[in-house]
Design an enzyme around this catalytic site. Structure first.
Site, PDB file in Angstrom:
ATOM      1  N   CYS A  65       0.887  -1.176   0.000  1.00  0.00           N
ATOM      2  CA  CYS A  65       0.000   0.000   0.000  1.00  0.00           C
ATOM      3  C   CYS A  65       0.920   1.221   0.000  1.00  0.00           C
ATOM      4  O   CYS A  65       2.076   1.115  -0.418  1.00  0.00           O
ATOM      5  CB  CYS A  65      -0.971  -0.026   1.179  1.00  0.00           C
ATOM      6  SG  CYS A  65      -0.225   0.015   2.816  1.00  0.00           S
TER       7      CYS A  65
HETATM    8  C1  RB5 Z   1      -4.276   5.102   1.131  1.00  0.00           C
HETATM    9  O1  RB5 Z   1      -5.461   4.519   1.549  1.00  0.00           O
HETATM   10  C2  RB5 Z   1      -3.161   4.808   2.124  1.00  0.00           C
HETATM   11  O2  RB5 Z   1      -3.582   5.134   3.413  1.00  0.00           O
HETATM   12  C3  RB5 Z   1      -2.750   3.336   2.082  1.00  0.00           C
HETATM   13  O3  RB5 Z   1      -2.213   3.052   0.819  1.00  0.00           O
HETATM   14  C4  RB5 Z   1      -1.704   2.924   3.078  1.00  0.00           C
HETATM   15  O4  RB5 Z   1      -0.614   3.790   3.057  1.00  0.00           O
HETATM   16  C5  RB5 Z   1      -2.205   2.677   4.446  1.00  0.00           C
HETATM   17  O5  RB5 Z   1      -1.489   2.265   5.352  1.00  0.00           O
END
Ligand code: RB5
Length: 157
Positions: A65
């Protein structure tokens, strides 16, 4: 090796890069998406992938993420799954040798593709050390069992 991959929209490009690298190295990749940059909530992917890992198929996975943090937090909610974020070589090795993680979480906004590929390689190539680490991981497992049991008991039926 068989490796699951999952990402949210921010992690998607890095997930694709890791996938290409793993396939080129001869690994068997199971891709749980996402497959484009449409905004997607990271817990939706993390739960799907972590549940598969908890079932042993695939036995390990990489989640991506923005930071890796949300993926790791969510994956760790699935009983039996041990996930860690590692953005340096030492932590990537220790995530396996000390913590016996089956899930590595990476942040696409934190590491570049080349470093990510290196970290995944280090993590996959490291083995759990056992010994004192086994005692500590055993305590995590025991705590998980006790806490899960308590929560189940407290849930009204
Ligand atoms: C975007 O939702 C961002 O918060 C996600 O990609 C991640 O960094 C969360 O921990």
């Amino acid at each position: 090796m068989k490796i699951g991959l999952g990402a949210d929209h921010l992690g998607y490009p890095l997930k694709e890069s890791i996938k290409r690298h793993l396939i080129a190295e001869g690994h068997d990749v199971i891709d749980y998406g996402v497959n484009d940059t449409t905004p997607t909530d990271y817990p939706d992917i993390a739960v799907t992938v972590a549940r598969a890992v908890a079932a042993g198929e695939p036995p390990q996975a990489v989640l991506v993420c923005g930071t890796g943090i949300g993926m790791a937090i969510t994956a760790n909610k699935v009983p039996g799954v041990y996930a860690g974020v590692a953005h340096d070589a030492y932590s990537a090795a220790k995530a396996r040798t000390s913590n016996n993680t089956q899930v590595l979480a990476l942040g696409a906004r934190v590491v570049a593709p080349e470093l990510a590929a290196t970290l995944v390689g280090i993590w996959l190539g490291s083995e759990f050390g056992g010994g004192a680490s086994a005692r500590k991981v055993g305590k995590i497992q025991k705590a998980e069992q006790q806490l899960t049991r308590k929560r189940t008991k407290a849930t009204p039926r």
